[in-house]
Design a protein around this motif. Structure first.
Motif, PDB file in Angstrom:
ATOM      1  N   ALA A   1      10.583 -12.632  31.708  1.00 46.89           N
ATOM      2  CA  ALA A   1      11.642 -12.734  32.705  1.00 46.89           C
ATOM      3  C   ALA A   1      12.515 -11.495  32.555  1.00 46.89           C
ATOM      4  O   ALA A   1      12.522 -10.855  31.504  1.00 46.89           O
ATOM      5  CB  ALA A   1      12.468 -13.994  32.489  1.00 46.89           C
ATOM      6  N   THR A   2      13.244 -11.171  33.603  1.00 51.30           N
ATOM      7  CA  THR A   2      14.141 -10.020  33.535  1.00 51.30           C
ATOM      8  C   THR A   2      15.579 -10.498  33.313  1.00 51.30           C
ATOM      9  O   THR A   2      15.923 -11.636  33.615  1.00 51.30           O
ATOM     10  CB  THR A   2      14.086  -9.177  34.816  1.00 51.30           C
ATOM     11  OG1 THR A   2      14.658  -9.921  35.899  1.00 51.30           O
ATOM     12  CG2 THR A   2      12.660  -8.760  35.140  1.00 51.30           C
ATOM     13  N   TYR A   3      16.388  -9.579  32.821  1.00 47.90           N
ATOM     14  CA  TYR A   3      17.804  -9.887  32.618  1.00 47.90           C
ATOM     15  C   TYR A   3      18.433 -10.321  33.940  1.00 47.90           C
ATOM     16  O   TYR A   3      19.147 -11.322  34.003  1.00 47.90           O
ATOM     17  CB  TYR A   3      18.545  -8.657  32.076  1.00 47.90           C
ATOM     18  CG  TYR A   3      17.991  -8.139  30.774  1.00 47.90           C
ATOM     19  CD1 TYR A   3      18.250  -8.795  29.570  1.00 47.90           C
ATOM     20  CD2 TYR A   3      17.217  -6.995  30.728  1.00 47.90           C
ATOM     21  CE1 TYR A   3      17.748  -8.326  28.373  1.00 47.90           C
ATOM     22  CE2 TYR A   3      16.709  -6.510  29.533  1.00 47.90           C
ATOM     23  CZ  TYR A   3      16.978  -7.175  28.359  1.00 47.90           C
ATOM     24  OH  TYR A   3      16.468  -6.703  27.177  1.00 47.90           O
ATOM     25  N   GLY A   4      18.139  -9.583  34.997  1.00 45.29           N
ATOM     26  CA  GLY A   4      18.689  -9.900  36.309  1.00 45.29           C
ATOM     27  C   GLY A   4      18.185 -11.218  36.867  1.00 45.29           C
ATOM     28  O   GLY A   4      18.921 -11.947  37.528  1.00 45.29           O
ATOM     29  N   GLN A   5      16.938 -11.524  36.613  1.00 46.12           N
ATOM     30  CA  GLN A   5      16.359 -12.792  37.066  1.00 46.12           C
ATOM     31  C   GLN A   5      17.094 -13.961  36.418  1.00 46.12           C
ATOM     32  O   GLN A   5      17.440 -14.934  37.089  1.00 46.12           O
ATOM     33  CB  GLN A   5      14.878 -12.812  36.699  1.00 46.12           C
ATOM     34  CG  GLN A   5      14.151 -14.092  37.049  1.00 46.12           C
ATOM     35  CD  GLN A   5      12.713 -14.085  36.527  1.00 46.12           C
ATOM     36  OE1 GLN A   5      12.311 -13.214  35.755  1.00 46.12           O
ATOM     37  NE2 GLN A   5      11.946 -15.062  36.944  1.00 46.12           N
ATOM     38  N   ILE A   6      17.351 -13.864  35.133  1.00 45.56           N
ATOM     39  CA  ILE A   6      18.058 -14.937  34.435  1.00 45.56           C
ATOM     40  C   ILE A   6      19.481 -15.058  34.961  1.00 45.56           C
ATOM     41  O   ILE A   6      19.965 -16.164  35.214  1.00 45.56           O
ATOM     42  CB  ILE A   6      18.031 -14.702  32.918  1.00 45.56           C
ATOM     43  CG1 ILE A   6      16.593 -14.851  32.409  1.00 45.56           C
ATOM     44  CG2 ILE A   6      18.974 -15.663  32.190  1.00 45.56           C
ATOM     45  CD1 ILE A   6      16.359 -14.379  31.010  1.00 45.56           C
TER      46      ILE A   6
ATOM     47  N   ALA B   1      23.467  -9.199  34.780  1.00 50.21           N
ATOM     48  CA  ALA B   1      22.299  -8.831  33.970  1.00 50.21           C
ATOM     49  C   ALA B   1      22.705  -8.247  32.619  1.00 50.21           C
ATOM     50  O   ALA B   1      22.083  -8.538  31.601  1.00 50.21           O
ATOM     51  CB  ALA B   1      21.429  -7.838  34.735  1.00 50.21           C
ATOM     52  N   ARG B   2      23.752  -7.449  32.598  1.00 45.82           N
ATOM     53  CA  ARG B   2      24.197  -6.863  31.318  1.00 45.82           C
ATOM     54  C   ARG B   2      24.737  -7.918  30.370  1.00 45.82           C
ATOM     55  O   ARG B   2      24.577  -7.813  29.151  1.00 45.82           O
ATOM     56  CB  ARG B   2      25.240  -5.781  31.559  1.00 45.82           C
ATOM     57  CG  ARG B   2      24.629  -4.533  32.147  1.00 45.82           C
ATOM     58  CD  ARG B   2      25.660  -3.444  32.309  1.00 45.82           C
ATOM     59  NE  ARG B   2      25.043  -2.316  32.987  1.00 45.82           N
ATOM     60  CZ  ARG B   2      25.318  -1.069  32.715  1.00 45.82           C
ATOM     61  NH1 ARG B   2      26.184  -0.770  31.780  1.00 45.82           N
ATOM     62  NH2 ARG B   2      24.725  -0.107  33.377  1.00 45.82           N
ATOM     63  N   VAL B   3      25.362  -8.938  30.916  1.00 44.15           N
ATOM     64  CA  VAL B   3      25.868 -10.028  30.075  1.00 44.15           C
ATOM     65  C   VAL B   3      24.687 -10.804  29.492  1.00 44.15           C
ATOM     66  O   VAL B   3      24.720 -11.221  28.331  1.00 44.15           O
ATOM     67  CB  VAL B   3      26.820 -10.957  30.860  1.00 44.15           C
ATOM     68  CG1 VAL B   3      27.352 -12.065  29.958  1.00 44.15           C
ATOM     69  CG2 VAL B   3      27.971 -10.161  31.462  1.00 44.15           C
ATOM     70  N   VAL B   4      23.632 -10.979  30.277  1.00 43.63           N
ATOM     71  CA  VAL B   4      22.417 -11.616  29.763  1.00 43.63           C
ATOM     72  C   VAL B   4      21.858 -10.767  28.623  1.00 43.63           C
ATOM     73  O   VAL B   4      21.456 -11.287  27.581  1.00 43.63           O
ATOM     74  CB  VAL B   4      21.364 -11.812  30.882  1.00 43.63           C
ATOM     75  CG1 VAL B   4      20.034 -12.284  30.302  1.00 43.63           C
ATOM     76  CG2 VAL B   4      21.874 -12.794  31.924  1.00 43.63           C
ATOM     77  N   GLY B   5      21.848  -9.448  28.807  1.00 38.32           N
ATOM     78  CA  GLY B   5      21.394  -8.553  27.747  1.00 38.32           C
ATOM     79  C   GLY B   5      22.229  -8.706  26.490  1.00 38.32           C
ATOM     80  O   GLY B   5      21.703  -8.727  25.373  1.00 38.32           O
ATOM     81  N   GLU B   6      23.517  -8.832  26.664  1.00 38.05           N
ATOM     82  CA  GLU B   6      24.403  -9.032  25.507  1.00 38.05           C
ATOM     83  C   GLU B   6      24.105 -10.367  24.824  1.00 38.05           C
ATOM     84  O   GLU B   6      24.093 -10.459  23.604  1.00 38.05           O
ATOM     85  CB  GLU B   6      25.866  -8.976  25.960  1.00 38.05           C
ATOM     86  CG  GLU B   6      26.867  -9.082  24.847  1.00 38.05           C
ATOM     87  CD  GLU B   6      26.855  -7.901  23.883  1.00 38.05           C
ATOM     88  OE1 GLU B   6      27.419  -8.063  22.785  1.00 38.05           O
ATOM     89  OE2 GLU B   6      26.293  -6.844  24.195  1.00 38.05           O
ATOM     90  N   ALA B   7      23.841 -11.386  25.616  1.00 38.99           N
ATOM     91  CA  ALA B   7      23.482 -12.686  25.038  1.00 38.99           C
ATOM     92  C   ALA B   7      22.198 -12.565  24.219  1.00 38.99           C
ATOM     93  O   ALA B   7      22.093 -13.126  23.124  1.00 38.99           O
ATOM     94  CB  ALA B   7      23.307 -13.731  26.145  1.00 38.99           C
TER      95      ALA B   7
END
Length: 111
Positions: A23-28, A38-44
């Motif tokens: 899955a992609t960061y943006g998809q989540i 998406a960047r917050v997902v990356g941080e998570a």
């Protein structure tokens, strides 16, 4: 504290990504109703506690690129983990998104 709640929702989604899919960061972020996060997902993903034991290695960039080498303990570690699960890579080292992108949708999350 707001991030902790969002992070927990991210972890719940990531835990559902099946072996052999990514899955992609943006998809989540979009599944969670915040497509610009998406960047917050990356941080998570960067802050995922080890005890959760979720497949954070299955979350990648929208172009199929891997996380920076330090993220999983080595330059090629994430790719190795995904290849062991059957994820298909192109010659350029990126995931074949047409074949391996998880199809979880916002509708499914709200059911």
């Amino acid at each position: 504290m707001k991030n902790n709640k969002f992070f927990n929702r991210v972890y719940k989604i990531v835990s559902q990504i099946p072996e052999g899919k990514v899955a992609t960061y943006g998809q989540i972020a979009a599944i969670l109703g915040n497509p610009r996060a998406a960047r917050v997902v990356g941080e998570a993903m960067r802050r995922t506690p080890d005890y959760l034991d979720i497949p954070s290695h299955r979350v990648i960039s929208k172009d199929g690129a891997m996380a920076p080498g330090y993220a999983f303990g080595g330059e090629d570690k994430q790719q190795e983990m995904l290849e062991k699960e059957g994820v298909i890579f192109k010659r350029n080292g990126c995931v074949d998104m047409q074949k391996c992108l998880w199809s979880k949708t916002v509708m499914e999350e709200n059911e």
